[in-house]
Design a protein around this motif. Sequence first.
Motif, mmCIF file in Angstrom:
data_model
loop_
_atom_site.group_PDB
_atom_site.id
_atom_site.type_symbol
_atom_site.label_atom_id
_atom_site.label_comp_id
_atom_site.label_asym_id
_atom_site.label_seq_id
_atom_site.Cartn_x
_atom_site.Cartn_y
_atom_site.Cartn_z
ATOM 1 N N ALA A 1 -46.735 34.814 23.484
ATOM 2 C CA ALA A 1 -47.186 35.313 24.526
ATOM 3 C C ALA A 1 -48.601 35.991 24.396
ATOM 4 C CB ALA A 1 -46.310 35.877 25.293
ATOM 5 N N ALA A 2 -48.645 36.905 23.298
ATOM 6 C CA ALA A 2 -49.729 37.886 23.115
ATOM 7 C C ALA A 2 -50.985 36.797 22.562
ATOM 8 C CB ALA A 2 -49.530 38.885 21.997
ATOM 9 N N THR A 3 -50.526 35.897 21.763
ATOM 10 C CA THR A 3 -51.661 34.854 21.177
ATOM 11 C C THR A 3 -52.158 34.341 22.463
ATOM 12 O OG1 THR A 3 -50.348 34.906 19.153
ATOM 13 C CG2 THR A 3 -52.038 33.053 19.407
ATOM 14 N N LYS A 4 -51.473 33.406 23.259
ATOM 15 C CA LYS A 4 -51.999 32.826 24.399
ATOM 16 C C LYS A 4 -52.700 33.576 25.137
ATOM 17 C CE LYS A 4 -49.014 29.777 26.318
ATOM 18 N NZ LYS A 4 -47.776 29.363 26.868
ATOM 19 N N ALA A 5 -52.379 35.013 25.549
ATOM 20 C CA ALA A 5 -53.169 35.687 26.412
ATOM 21 C C ALA A 5 -54.462 36.171 25.969
ATOM 22 C CB ALA A 5 -52.099 36.881 27.011
ATOM 23 N N THR A 6 -54.374 36.416 24.656
ATOM 24 C CA THR A 6 -55.718 36.915 23.865
ATOM 25 C C THR A 6 -56.561 35.634 23.824
ATOM 26 O OG1 THR A 6 -54.664 38.585 22.627
ATOM 27 C CG2 THR A 6 -56.620 37.724 21.641
ATOM 28 N N LEU A 7 -56.048 34.410 23.472
ATOM 29 C CA LEU A 7 -56.983 33.196 23.300
ATOM 30 C C LEU A 7 -57.654 32.772 24.573
ATOM 31 C CD1 LEU A 7 -55.176 30.612 20.994
ATOM 32 C CD2 LEU A 7 -57.641 31.829 20.530
ATOM 33 N N SER A 8 -56.940 33.012 25.898
ATOM 34 C CA SER A 8 -57.201 32.934 27.041
ATOM 35 C C SER A 8 -58.545 33.753 27.425
ATOM 36 C CB SER A 8 -56.093 33.154 28.165
ATOM 37 O OG SER A 8 -56.766 32.877 29.462
ATOM 38 N N SER A 9 -58.160 35.004 27.148
ATOM 39 C CA SER A 9 -59.490 36.127 27.439
ATOM 40 C C SER A 9 -60.598 35.703 26.467
ATOM 41 C CB SER A 9 -58.722 37.345 26.979
ATOM 42 O OG SER A 9 -59.805 38.536 27.199
ATOM 43 N N ILE A 10 -60.575 35.367 25.349
ATOM 44 C CA ILE A 10 -61.710 35.094 24.545
ATOM 45 C C ILE A 10 -62.136 33.800 24.855
ATOM 46 C CG2 ILE A 10 -62.002 34.102 21.997
ATOM 47 C CD1 ILE A 10 -59.874 35.871 21.166
ATOM 48 N N GLU A 11 -61.525 32.887 25.422
ATOM 49 C CA GLU A 11 -62.273 31.371 26.008
ATOM 50 C C GLU A 11 -62.895 31.660 27.101
ATOM 51 O OE1 GLU A 11 -58.989 29.096 26.346
ATOM 52 O OE2 GLU A 11 -58.709 28.589 24.226
ATOM 53 N N THR A 12 -62.515 32.614 28.062
ATOM 54 C CA THR A 12 -63.140 32.729 29.174
ATOM 55 C C THR A 12 -64.528 33.722 28.747
ATOM 56 O OG1 THR A 12 -61.083 33.297 30.564
ATOM 57 C CG2 THR A 12 -63.401 34.388 31.181
ATOM 58 N N LYS A 13 -64.377 34.692 27.781
ATOM 59 C CA LYS A 13 -65.781 35.364 27.354
ATOM 60 C C LYS A 13 -66.629 34.309 26.595
ATOM 61 C CE LYS A 13 -63.663 40.089 27.225
ATOM 62 N NZ LYS A 13 -62.763 39.762 27.950
ATOM 63 N N VAL A 14 -65.917 33.406 26.119
ATOM 64 C CA VAL A 14 -66.813 32.480 25.252
ATOM 65 C C VAL A 14 -67.762 31.449 26.081
ATOM 66 C CG1 VAL A 14 -66.853 30.310 23.562
ATOM 67 C CG2 VAL A 14 -65.647 32.355 22.993
ATOM 68 N N ALA A 15 -67.084 31.347 27.470
ATOM 69 C CA ALA A 15 -67.516 30.285 28.353
ATOM 70 C C ALA A 15 -68.698 31.043 28.890
ATOM 71 C CB ALA A 15 -66.759 29.996 29.204
ATOM 72 N N TRP A 16 -68.627 32.344 29.249
ATOM 73 C CA TRP A 16 -69.790 33.104 29.890
ATOM 74 C C TRP A 16 -70.742 33.106 28.775
ATOM 75 C CZ3 TRP A 16 -70.676 33.513 34.457
ATOM 76 C CH2 TRP A 16 -69.643 33.409 35.526
#
Length: 671
Positions: free
Chosen positions: A359-374
């Motif tokens: 769960a922590a990995t999925k949440a962290t990757l989601s946060s990172i992917e959002t920042k990567v997109a921006w």
Amino acid sequence: MIRILAALLVAFLTFSGLATTSLSAQTAADQPVSDSQPASTMSKLQSVVQAHFSKIKKGSVKTAQPVIDAIQETGDPAASRFLVNWQSKDLWYRKSDDLIVTVKRESGKNYTLMDITTGEPIGKAVKKEIKQIKPNSGVRALLGAALVASQLVSDDLATRKDSLDSLARDPKPDHLGPLRKAIARESDAGLKADMVRLERLLTMQYDKDTAARVAAIESFSSDLGLDVRARLNPMLDTRLMVAQTAPKKGTFARILKLGSDETLGRDEAYAMLVAKGWAPEDIKADAKTKALITHIADGKVGSIAVSALGTQEARDKAYAQLVERGLAPADPSAEAITETLKQASFYEVYLEPSPEVVAATKATLSSIETKVAWSEVADLFLDGLSLASIFFLAAIGLAITFGVMGVINMAHGEFIMMGAYTGYVIQQFVTNYTLSILLAIPAAFAVTFLAGVAMERLIIRHLYHRPLETLLATFGVSIALQQLAKNIFGTQARPLTSPDWLDGALVINDVISISWIRVAIFGLSVLFFAMLWFTLNKTRLGLETRAVTQNPRMAASMGINPDRINMLTFGLGSGIAGIAGVAIGLFAKVTSELGADYIVQSFMTVVVGGVGNIWGTLAGAAMIGFLQKGIEWFNPSNTLAAQTFMIIFIIIFIQFRPRGIIALKGRAAGD
């Protein structure tokens, strides 16, 4: 008398003893040194090694660690070298006395034995007198961890940095402990920060404490480093599972549906059921044919003659007879296979056993992917801004000669090329690249200014208000200048080297970066825009230029010399093109075709922005630069296609706004 004799006797005995001692010492000195090394002369490291000889000779994971600890506790500078030799199988022992050494092969089977502490020769041996020590993989792993630990706490900063880099390239679970100990002892702030970051990366992968892993994973929610994503993504790896009942909620990563999920095909899914013993094997056509051939008897397969097996229906009937007789396995029908597949559940489960970590990995990757997109959006914006500044720098000179004077100068690109070659020539004489660039800018302006003045005096002045003849004449000049450049400099690309302080890039994170050359070109574009705006709006030359442009006869009646103004204006536009050539040559190949690569974009920039308006030129450069980069984002491997689509878009744009983005107002707008 007796006392005198006693004194003489004592003196004789003393002299005899000293002589005997001296003779013994001399005799010992004259004797050759034995290959054996007495225990009393061994170094502390050698003594410890010999004391653990049997565990070193045939070590195991259970017995090797205490030996490694004992060797490191000696504090001998050669201890690390010994561990390296042990790990790399470079240790040997002499069979006669079990002395552990390193060896140097001389010739054939002859070896020189080297002391493990000093590295000095201590004797000779042939191959049969020594034997190599070969630790297994488990022992080598322990040695590797021990070496990392010792190097991470080395007194030499460079050694610690090299060790940390090596550990980061190939981390292991047993590196976590030594790394944490090294962090507590590290005094260099920068290296300590790198150690802490690597420790968190290893913690989230290898720590046995789930809470510590989760905390380490969550700490990277704003980190866009590639190494973070490279370690997080494998933590969500899955394996394919099959069950006869639906899995419980929370025990799977996702359910796979046959027909709608490309990761699992029908044949693969059924093969999984067959392997589990939950379904009969699906007999393929080749296997059926082989079974028919095997059971041919008297020219028949069952009751069907071989000559009649030319159709699929006959072969199926013959195979069915073999199945009835128990000579071949039954082949399930397509309908039976479909029904069997419907009864099974196919799903993926995470390889990571801890739900909290997943769960922590999925949440962290989601946060990172959002920042990567921006960040990608920001990087695309910077790329567009960089390209726009290049187009503006290439077109700003044309904005004067074409936008203000109305002269279609097809040789404008060649003035850019002349500026780049001017910079190259100066660098042949001035080897300091910073100084050479500073000299090249005014030199390129002077060369192209004079070339522009000569071109205006000899050709352009006779063709004012005759756009077609001007276009053809300047196109001919363009070809002539290209050929002249080839004759002088050849066809090979020439380097225009940037100073060291322009090397590299401005790196904001692992996604956003822009080269310092592009930053410098952007700054130069802003500077020239300000200078040109000031020249045209706040100086006498600018006032006279605008007056001649709008109404030459009226300007002449006011005492302004139109010929002189046209000459200076054309020279100014050409000179700015030369400076643009120096800037562009820092990142592009300096060839005779350099200007041809930018002439089309320069004209488009001026026309789209609005003829006769430098603000329009700026707007046109921005529009074209961002548009091209935006199109390239959809197809980054085909820059030519992006330029083609951009030209099509601009043609359509001009149909709806023929005067450009910022159109002139007033009397000049009607010219």
